[in-house]
Design an enzyme around this catalytic site. Structure first.
Site, short mmCIF file in Angstrom:
data_model
loop_
_atom_site.label_atom_id
_atom_site.label_comp_id
_atom_site.label_asym_id
_atom_site.label_seq_id
_atom_site.Cartn_x
_atom_site.Cartn_y
_atom_site.Cartn_z
N CYS A 260 2.80 -25.53 -48.43
CA CYS A 260 2.72 -26.11 -49.82
C CYS A 260 4.32 -26.37 -50.24
CB CYS A 260 1.79 -25.19 -50.83
SG CYS A 260 2.83 -23.65 -51.07
N HIS A 308 1.58 -21.09 -55.03
CA HIS A 308 1.11 -22.39 -54.69
C HIS A 308 1.87 -23.33 -55.35
CE1 HIS A 308 -1.48 -25.20 -52.23
NE2 HIS A 308 -1.76 -25.70 -53.47
N HIS A 320 -1.02 -32.15 -52.20
CA HIS A 320 -0.61 -30.78 -52.02
C HIS A 320 -0.99 -30.44 -50.54
CE1 HIS A 320 -4.32 -28.26 -52.89
NE2 HIS A 320 -4.40 -29.56 -52.81
#
Length: 344
Positions: A260, A308, A320
């Site tokens: 990520c 994240h 993402h």
């Protein structure tokens, strides 16, 4: 990851300064605390909802471990570079000292050869008494100056040697921390294999329901972004969009695969902007704004620990790298609790 639906406490915006070793130790400890290395994989719960919750937990755990590994890896690289610079500096200092020793040795030999003759007699025998006095005075000054320089260089060498030893000890400690996180990573990879087995155990209908839940979220309440998008944000966004479909890869920051924070770091690098390696550090890399002010190119961090991160693309969506097995993709910005929005 886009599969978490459990509410989380709002994240904080505090940035704590810590030493390299304490930060690495804290990172490893936090990663280990998140998922004990000896934990045995769980069997599939009886209810599909419980199975989905277990898959979510394993994916979330994996991402936290990945960010912890990235942090230790980045710190190790920085310290290794510091050690290299220290060694090069020590080598240059030693080379200068060796040169000074050679010059002083030559001067000492010259003085020794002339040392048996009384200076007064040399003065009387000299065909150029004034010139002899000038040369003698200069010789004394040069000897004194070079002796002082040698002392300074020796002090510098000792200082550099201490720095090299300290950097070496720090690197050894950091490598140990990195090894701990790497072992934890392998443990979580084993758990991810369990998660994949759980996912494969779902029926087609259950799998589709899980996929809808993982990509769900509240897209309401996001007004059209106000203000112009900067050229660097536009360039970063274009790079992130170009990565859609590429795989999630542990610890990777492009261009063929990403985790990520690797995706957001790589995307902004294409715009000439350097971002830190981890999602936790990236959330503090710019100015934080409210979710209602979000614009394309802003970084959206998730969960209270910012484990994240994705990039807002507009129309209530982010791009993402979700989790292992899922390629870079678009998902609703509300796919999981948002902890911060950062404008670079």
């Amino acid at each position: 990851m886009g599969s978490h639906r459990r509410p989380a406490r709002p994240g904080t915006d505090r940035s704590t300064r810590v030493t390299v070793l304490s930060a690495a130790a804290a990172t490893a400890a936090a990663a280990l605390a998140a998922a004990p290395a000896g934990a045995a994989p769980q069997l599939r719960p009886e209810r599909p909802a419980d199975t989905r919750a277990e898959i979510d937990r394993l994916y979330e755990e994996a991402e936290r471990a990945t960010e912890a590994y990235n942090d230790a890896d980045e710190r190790t690289d920085k310290l290794r570079a510091q050690v290299k610079r220290a060694k090069e500096s020590v080598a240059r200092g030693q080379e200068r000292i060796n040169g000074m020793r050679g010059e002083l040795g030559a001067l000492a030999q010259a003085q020794y050869r002339e040392g048996g003759i009384d200076p007064a007699l040399l003065l009387m025998l000299s065909s150029d008494p004034d010139g002899y006095l000038d040369r003698a005075a200069v010789l004394d000054r040069v000897t004194f100056r070079q002796a002082g320089e040698l002392t300074d260089l020796q002090k510098a060498q000792r200082g550099l040697a201490r720095e090299r030893a300290e950097a070496g000890r720090a690197l050894a400690e950091l490598e140990k921390s990195r090894a701990v996180v790497a072992r934890h990573k392998r443990t979580v990879e084993h758990k991810l294999a369990t998660a994949r087995r759980l996912l494969n155990s779902l029926t087609g209908k259950e799998r589709r329901a899980y996929d809808r839940a993982s990509r769900g979220g509240d897209r309401a309440g996001l007004p059209a972004p106000a203000g112009a998008v900067s050229s660097r944000a536009a360039a970063a966004l274009a790079a992130a969009r170009s990565a859609v479909g590429r795989p999630y890869v542990w610890g990777a920051n492009g261009p063929s695969g990403f985790d990520c924070s690797g995706l957001t770091q790589w995307s902004y690098a294409q715009a000439g902007v350097g971002l830190p390696r981890t999602s936790q550090a990236q959330r503090h890399a710019g100015r934080q704004v409210s979710l209602s002010e979000v614009r394309p190119g802003d970084l959206v961090a998730y969960r209270d620990d910012a484990s994240h991160i994705g990039m807002y693309v507009g129309d209530g969506q982010v791009v993402h790298a979700p989790y292992p097995g899922a390629p870079v993709r678009y998902d609703p910005v509300g796919m999981m609790p948002v902890s911060s929005v950062t404008r670079i």
